[in-house]
Design a protein around this motif. Structure first.
Motif, PDB file in Angstrom:
ATOM      1  N   VAL A  96      48.455 113.681  -3.988  1.00 13.85           N
ATOM      2  CA  VAL A  96      47.033 114.005  -4.145  1.00 13.85           C
ATOM      3  C   VAL A  96      46.825 115.502  -3.967  1.00 13.85           C
ATOM      4  O   VAL A  96      45.975 116.115  -4.604  1.00 13.85           O
ATOM      5  CB  VAL A  96      46.192 113.225  -3.116  1.00 13.85           C
ATOM      6  N   VAL A  97      47.621 116.081  -3.095  1.00  9.84           N
ATOM      7  CA  VAL A  97      47.638 117.533  -2.881  1.00  9.84           C
ATOM      8  C   VAL A  97      48.964 118.050  -3.436  1.00  9.84           C
ATOM      9  O   VAL A  97      49.991 117.977  -2.779  1.00  9.84           O
ATOM     10  CB  VAL A  97      47.504 117.878  -1.382  1.00  9.84           C
ATOM     11  N   PRO A  98      48.955 118.551  -4.678  1.00 10.45           N
ATOM     12  CA  PRO A  98      50.208 118.966  -5.310  1.00 10.45           C
ATOM     13  C   PRO A  98      50.840 120.164  -4.608  1.00 10.45           C
ATOM     14  O   PRO A  98      50.153 120.992  -4.002  1.00 10.45           O
ATOM     15  CB  PRO A  98      49.772 119.343  -6.732  1.00 10.45           C
ATOM     16  N   TYR A  99      52.153 120.254  -4.687  1.00  9.73           N
ATOM     17  CA  TYR A  99      52.874 121.447  -4.244  1.00  9.73           C
ATOM     18  C   TYR A  99      54.017 121.707  -5.216  1.00  9.73           C
ATOM     19  O   TYR A  99      54.398 120.834  -6.007  1.00  9.73           O
ATOM     20  CB  TYR A  99      53.368 121.319  -2.807  1.00  9.73           C
ATOM     21  N   ALA A 100      54.569 122.921  -5.172  1.00 10.66           N
ATOM     22  CA  ALA A 100      55.410 123.433  -6.241  1.00 10.66           C
ATOM     23  C   ALA A 100      56.587 122.529  -6.605  1.00 10.66           C
ATOM     24  O   ALA A 100      56.772 122.162  -7.771  1.00 10.66           O
ATOM     25  CB  ALA A 100      55.916 124.835  -5.869  1.00 10.66           C
ATOM     26  N   PHE A 101      57.422 122.160  -5.632  1.00 12.91           N
ATOM     27  CA  PHE A 101      58.628 121.418  -6.004  1.00 12.91           C
ATOM     28  C   PHE A 101      58.362 119.942  -6.270  1.00 12.91           C
ATOM     29  O   PHE A 101      59.277 119.180  -6.595  1.00 12.91           O
ATOM     30  CB  PHE A 101      59.744 121.600  -4.968  1.00 12.91           C
ATOM     31  N   GLY A 102      57.084 119.554  -6.194  1.00 17.37           N
ATOM     32  CA  GLY A 102      56.717 118.202  -6.600  1.00 17.37           C
ATOM     33  C   GLY A 102      56.273 118.113  -8.046  1.00 17.37           C
ATOM     34  O   GLY A 102      55.859 117.049  -8.509  1.00 17.37           O
ATOM     35  N   ALA A 103      56.371 119.200  -8.788  1.00 15.87           N
ATOM     36  CA  ALA A 103      55.886 119.241 -10.170  1.00 15.87           C
ATOM     37  C   ALA A 103      56.533 118.173 -11.046  1.00 15.87           C
ATOM     38  O   ALA A 103      55.878 117.568 -11.894  1.00 15.87           O
ATOM     39  CB  ALA A 103      56.121 120.630 -10.772  1.00 15.87           C
ATOM     40  N   LEU A 104      57.812 117.948 -10.866  1.00 17.56           N
ATOM     41  CA  LEU A 104      58.534 116.970 -11.680  1.00 17.56           C
ATOM     42  C   LEU A 104      58.787 115.663 -10.939  1.00 17.56           C
ATOM     43  O   LEU A 104      59.686 114.900 -11.317  1.00 17.56           O
ATOM     44  CB  LEU A 104      59.871 117.553 -12.164  1.00 17.56           C
ATOM     45  N   TYR A 105      58.011 115.419  -9.897  1.00 17.93           N
ATOM     46  CA  TYR A 105      58.155 114.139  -9.204  1.00 17.93           C
ATOM     47  C   TYR A 105      57.432 113.065 -10.001  1.00 17.93           C
ATOM     48  O   TYR A 105      56.210 112.970  -9.993  1.00 17.93           O
ATOM     49  CB  TYR A 105      57.597 114.213  -7.781  1.00 17.93           C
ATOM     50  N   ASN A 106      58.203 112.278 -10.741  1.00 18.16           N
ATOM     51  CA  ASN A 106      57.671 111.222 -11.588  1.00 18.16           C
ATOM     52  C   ASN A 106      58.562 109.989 -11.483  1.00 18.16           C
ATOM     53  O   ASN A 106      59.711 110.071 -11.036  1.00 18.16           O
ATOM     54  CB  ASN A 106      57.649 111.656 -13.068  1.00 18.16           C
ATOM     55  N   HIS A 107      58.048 108.880 -11.949  1.00 20.01           N
ATOM     56  CA  HIS A 107      58.886 107.707 -12.175  1.00 20.01           C
ATOM     57  C   HIS A 107      59.913 108.073 -13.253  1.00 20.01           C
ATOM     58  O   HIS A 107      59.584 108.780 -14.201  1.00 20.01           O
ATOM     59  CB  HIS A 107      58.014 106.536 -12.641  1.00 20.01           C
ATOM     60  N   PRO A 108      61.170 107.616 -13.136  1.00 18.88           N
ATOM     61  CA  PRO A 108      62.187 107.966 -14.144  1.00 18.88           C
ATOM     62  C   PRO A 108      61.781 107.628 -15.571  1.00 18.88           C
ATOM     63  O   PRO A 108      62.106 108.378 -16.507  1.00 18.88           O
ATOM     64  CB  PRO A 108      63.408 107.139 -13.700  1.00 18.88           C
TER      65      PRO A 108
END
Length: 257
Positions: free
Chosen positions: A132-144
């Motif tokens: 909900v609060v994005p941060y830089a290294f979470g940019a590509l955190y997705n379901h495969p």
């Protein structure tokens, strides 16, 4: 005899290295509360996934992307004759702009569909919105599956339809990676050129991660044209927060600031 690294290998792994290096810069800047769009407390309390899990998820997606990239370069490769012909600057600019438009178009419609299809949102896309609060290294955190459909296939289409060379792809995908990380960094830094050159920026995408904006601002990572054309554009305002930092709020009318 020196060791020579191929353009295909660089095109596969340079964007991965840039992702973590650029994210690392934002991690160092994260302590500057006066630039944050959300407080550190909100980041800790509102996000529904641990940073350890995020790192593991991103590494999994990057592994899948690397495998697909290697296959793509192998299938589209030639004997080197075409690679020796350097495109003009005009051709290179055309290829890069085409790749940007193709990637934006693919990601807009796939992203929007994943929000409107209840099954896809619940089982796939909601994973990304655990931040909900994005941060830089979470940019590509997705379901495969989302990573494959949205990012990997979108990148492959932009590469194929633009006609760019593996060498040009190094620069394009590195730039796209930096832009994506910047959009999720959660910081509004003074002098950030991305905020000057692109209306699709950190605050714009932050709107989408909030409950009030989850059906708006689907465009990523470069332009906002599809949101404007199809009525899913939500303007925003930036207001200084008591105690430091900024707060992104939906604007009823007018321009973004």
């Amino acid at each position: 005899m020196g060791f020579e690294v191929s353009d295909e290998l660089l095109g596969t792994f340079v964007p991965v290295l840039i992702y973590w290096a650029y994210s690392g810069i934002y991690v160092l800047l994260d302590s500057f509360e006066k630039y944050r769009l959300h407080t550190r407390k909100d980041e800790d309390e509102k996000n529904l996934v641990s940073k350890r899990t995020v790192v593991k998820g991103v590494l999994l997606q990057q592994t899948i992307q690397a495998i697909v990239a290697i296959i793509l370069f192998t299938v589209t490769g030639d004997d080197g004759a075409a690679a020796s012909v350097k495109p003009s600057y005009i051709d290179l600019a055309r290829q890069l702009v085409t790749a940007m438009l193709v990637l934006d178009t693919w990601q807009y419609f796939m992203h929007r569909y994943m929000h409107h299809n209840k099954f896809l949102y619940k089982h796939i896309h909601s994973q990304h919105h655990r931040l909900v609060v994005p941060y830089a290294f979470g940019a590509l955190y997705n379901h495969p599956v989302e990573g494959l459909l949205l990012d990997t296939i979108g990148g492959a289409l932009s590469f194929l339809l633009s006609g760019m060379s593996p060498r040009a792809s190094i620069f394009f995908f590195s730039f796209a990676t930096i832009k994506t990380v910047d959009d999720h960094c959660g910081l509004w830094l003074p002098g950030n050129l991305f905020h000057v050159l692109f209306r699709n920026n950190t605050a714009y995408h932050d709107v989408h991660h909030q409950l009030y904006g989850s059906k708006y601002n689907f465009s990523q990572p470069f332009f906002v044209m599809w949101d404007r054309i199809l009525g899913t554009y939500m303007p925003y305002s930036l207001e200084k927060r008591t105690g430091g930092g900024f707060e992104v709020r939906p604007a009823k009318e007018g321009k973004d600031i």
